[in-house]
Design a protein around this motif. Sequence first.
Motif, PDB file in Angstrom:
ATOM      1  N   PRO A  51       0.906  -1.148  -0.251  1.00  0.00           N
ATOM      2  CA  PRO A  51       0.094   0.045   0.045  1.00  0.00           C
ATOM      3  C   PRO A  51       0.806   1.307   0.146  1.00  0.00           C
ATOM      4  N   ASP A  52       0.239   2.289  -0.663  1.00  0.00           N
ATOM      5  CA  ASP A  52       0.987   3.774  -0.748  1.00  0.00           C
ATOM      6  C   ASP A  52       0.044   4.583   0.263  1.00  0.00           C
ATOM      7  N   LEU A  53       0.762   5.536   0.711  1.00  0.00           N
ATOM      8  CA  LEU A  53      -0.233   6.662   1.511  1.00  0.00           C
ATOM      9  C   LEU A  53      -1.156   7.250   0.626  1.00  0.00           C
TER      10      LEU A  53
ATOM     11  N   GLN B 161      -0.850  18.510   7.013  1.00  0.00           N
ATOM     12  CA  GLN B 161      -1.427  18.389   8.175  1.00  0.00           C
ATOM     13  C   GLN B 161      -2.908  17.255   8.418  1.00  0.00           C
ATOM     14  N   THR B 162      -3.625  17.599   7.020  1.00  0.00           N
ATOM     15  CA  THR B 162      -4.942  16.816   7.184  1.00  0.00           C
ATOM     16  C   THR B 162      -4.776  15.440   6.990  1.00  0.00           C
ATOM     17  N   LEU B 163      -3.396  15.095   6.220  1.00  0.00           N
ATOM     18  CA  LEU B 163      -3.121  13.541   6.343  1.00  0.00           C
ATOM     19  C   LEU B 163      -2.342  13.011   7.249  1.00  0.00           C
ATOM     20  N   GLY B 164      -2.185  14.090   8.271  1.00  0.00           N
ATOM     21  CA  GLY B 164      -1.410  13.787   9.812  1.00  0.00           C
ATOM     22  C   GLY B 164       0.159  13.557   9.534  1.00  0.00           C
ATOM     23  N   LEU B 165       0.607  14.142   8.629  1.00  0.00           N
ATOM     24  CA  LEU B 165       2.047  14.045   8.235  1.00  0.00           C
ATOM     25  C   LEU B 165       2.894  14.735   9.293  1.00  0.00           C
TER      26      LEU B 165
ATOM     27  N   GLY C  10       5.982   0.344   7.888  1.00  0.00           N
ATOM     28  CA  GLY C  10       7.062   1.355   8.078  1.00  0.00           C
ATOM     29  C   GLY C  10       7.776   2.080   6.938  1.00  0.00           C
ATOM     30  N   TYR C  11       7.808   1.331   5.838  1.00  0.00           N
ATOM     31  CA  TYR C  11       8.325   2.136   4.553  1.00  0.00           C
ATOM     32  C   TYR C  11       7.457   3.456   4.242  1.00  0.00           C
ATOM     33  N   ILE C  12       5.993   3.232   4.470  1.00  0.00           N
ATOM     34  CA  ILE C  12       5.490   4.561   4.295  1.00  0.00           C
ATOM     35  C   ILE C  12       5.454   5.652   5.209  1.00  0.00           C
ATOM     36  N   GLN C  13       5.752   4.973   6.613  1.00  0.00           N
ATOM     37  CA  GLN C  13       6.222   6.017   7.640  1.00  0.00           C
ATOM     38  C   GLN C  13       7.395   6.725   7.276  1.00  0.00           C
ATOM     39  N   LEU C  14       8.221   6.132   6.666  1.00  0.00           N
ATOM     40  CA  LEU C  14       9.365   6.839   6.204  1.00  0.00           C
ATOM     41  C   LEU C  14       9.267   7.955   5.088  1.00  0.00           C
TER      42      LEU C  14
ATOM     43  N   LEU D 171       8.539  13.437   3.370  1.00  0.00           N
ATOM     44  CA  LEU D 171       7.749  14.527   2.906  1.00  0.00           C
ATOM     45  C   LEU D 171       7.612  15.883   4.165  1.00  0.00           C
ATOM     46  N   TRP D 172       7.324  15.537   5.153  1.00  0.00           N
ATOM     47  CA  TRP D 172       7.142  16.634   6.233  1.00  0.00           C
ATOM     48  C   TRP D 172       8.285  17.332   6.497  1.00  0.00           C
ATOM     49  N   PHE D 173       9.428  16.686   6.388  1.00  0.00           N
ATOM     50  CA  PHE D 173      10.616  17.412   6.602  1.00  0.00           C
ATOM     51  C   PHE D 173      10.911  18.258   5.315  1.00  0.00           C
ATOM     52  N   THR D 174      10.535  17.869   4.339  1.00  0.00           N
ATOM     53  CA  THR D 174      10.756  18.687   2.988  1.00  0.00           C
ATOM     54  C   THR D 174       9.933  19.767   3.026  1.00  0.00           C
ATOM     55  N   THR D 175       8.953  19.510   3.720  1.00  0.00           N
ATOM     56  CA  THR D 175       7.861  20.963   3.785  1.00  0.00           C
ATOM     57  C   THR D 175       8.548  21.888   4.835  1.00  0.00           C
TER      58      THR D 175
END
Length: 688
Positions: free
Chosen positions: A84-86, A341-345, A356-360, A365-369
């Motif tokens: 699965p993908d986010l 934030q809506t996605l909870g990132l 786990g790999y989607i958490q990564l 993505l959040w730290f890129t933001t």
Amino acid sequence: MAANNNNNHHLNRQEIDRVLGLKRKQQREQKACYPCRQRKVKCDSTQPCKTCRRRGHPEICAYDVEESNAQTNHPAEGRFNSPPDLNTWAPGDAVTPQSIMASRPPTPRQSSSQVRPPDQAASASLQSSDGPENEYIYSGDNSVVSIVRNRTHDASGSIAHEVGSVLGLQNTYGSYPFMEPKTPEERWQELVRIIPQRTEVLKFFHFYRLSAYPFNPILVDIERFEVDLCTYLNAYASGEFGDSSQISDKWATDRSIGHISLLLATLAAGAHYSDLEHPQRTEVCHDFARRSFQALRLANFLFRPSMDIIQTMLIVGNTLQNNGQSEAAWALLGTTVRLAQTLGLHTERSTARLPGYIQLKARKLWFTTVWQDSLLCLCYDRPPVVSIAGWTPDNSIFNRMDLSFTEIMHYMCRIALQITTSEARDAQEVTHALEMLNSLDGVFQRAQPHLRNRGDCRTLHHNLEHLALKMHLSLASSVLSRPALKSSQIRGEPSYDILRARAKTSLIDASKAFLEFQALSIVPLRSWSMVHTVLSSTLLLCIWEETRNDAECRDLQQQVIEVFSAAGSVGSVGNAASQNGQWLSERHIRALITLRNAVGNALDQSKEQGHPGENPPYLEALFPENQSVSTAVWVVLLLTSLAHYHRFYPVFPEGYGTLDQTGVSPISYLDSIMNGKDQISKYPKYFH
């Protein structure tokens, strides 16, 4: 005989129960459409059902779906479902043993290419899930939705979704309401009109990959994106977009349209760094950005955000910055952060139930933001809208000796957030600045060899990374050292002297790195953050008493101005037309040179009159109410930096103020320079 009758009666009752149970099961299965059965969500059994219409894919609402052999699991052959993908898997979706098995990567003995045939692997990467789009809406633990979800053990999220709808906390529009295309047919026709052509992809993605991505890696999984890119090109070549009247089930979903929007955004960024002449380059870049944003609308980005959509908006915003529109990029970033934030990132806890790999990927993505916001905040001196408090900091960087460019940049962004949120003042400000400088230096000493020393660079990319990092670190160091520029500080204090020396070094290093970088690449001349850094350094070098009479600093100032003069057609300043004429027009160059000369001459006059420690008459007029030189520095810096970002200031009424009046507006003064008014003849004592 009676016993036999009882036994038959017992057997008949078992058979009846079995048949009735089977019938009930068949009725339940047939009542819901296939997508709703897969998601384990409510279905109203219409055609198409309400759920499929709301999720934006009524075309795949089907009740009689045959299982294909290609989709059947064969454990003995080592096949497994695509993980699965986010973008498609939501934390509210059901977690089953099958989904857990599906998320497991192949064993070390078996690569993914061995597990799935190459032709299927390419198509599955983008279309791995015709299933659930991401409908997860993050809510804090104290929200009613979260309380209901936890109390009812709502694994599928269906109850929480219904509660959210009742409370008005859930979006209901299945398509973006602020555009003309409404029906699936109209949306498909518009998508076919704006999709990237094969020649566009082959030409401009190359520039994005080489010039934009390495220094601002917004794509969190570049390898996956490139596989998806191949999928798109294959679909384009096979004619899936050839008929605007025939909707493609694969490419008409929100997820696929979001991916096309992301592709268009990368092409816009690539066009900005391309080898086209300036007017055509700007036109092509804007065209890709416009089409990307239209694809965002078609994907209903504001109501159905996904990771692809967040990445698209970050790239479009960065492209706006690089085209001189940093204020618009600032506004767009606010919306981007809210959707993330809506996605909870923004919190580790909200992504805990993801594989786990989607958490990564979510963390990246959040730290890129955070990267985008922290640099804008650093340059504008504005409070950030992001926070990293929700994620456990990666403190392993303090123990490793091979930190990459990206890892050090992420740490620098942590420092930038501390700078822009710090309330330390006076002596505490100096102490706090020194502590953060020491911390930044400690991390830098753990960088890869080519990042620390130019002599260890073995490739062109090594050289470019070294210089890019040097510019960014110089910007952070110069901002941290700004207490040293305040005339109110007491000279002779050790900590203050250290900060002054560091300020001078960082300003000189920024200018040198820019000059070396632009000799090797067009990247620094077309990157907003780097142009801002070098122009900031140039202005401070010419204004600060510590450096304004330094021969080396004057030479660096002149070289920087010559680079920008040559980058555009600037009349008497320099006639060398160049394709790099992106940043400064003739009037912007004139403003930069005039301000440098005017301020420099005024400071020299003050020294000749025996008042080296006081604000000269020019600054007293330009910055009223006896503001300090440090305040003047920041106002001049702000005006000039905004000017070269194509910010057009209103023209003040004639006679509003002159340089000989204390009520003069610095905006009015800069506007008169940029509009070509003859300041030299009006005020000869302040100019060469």
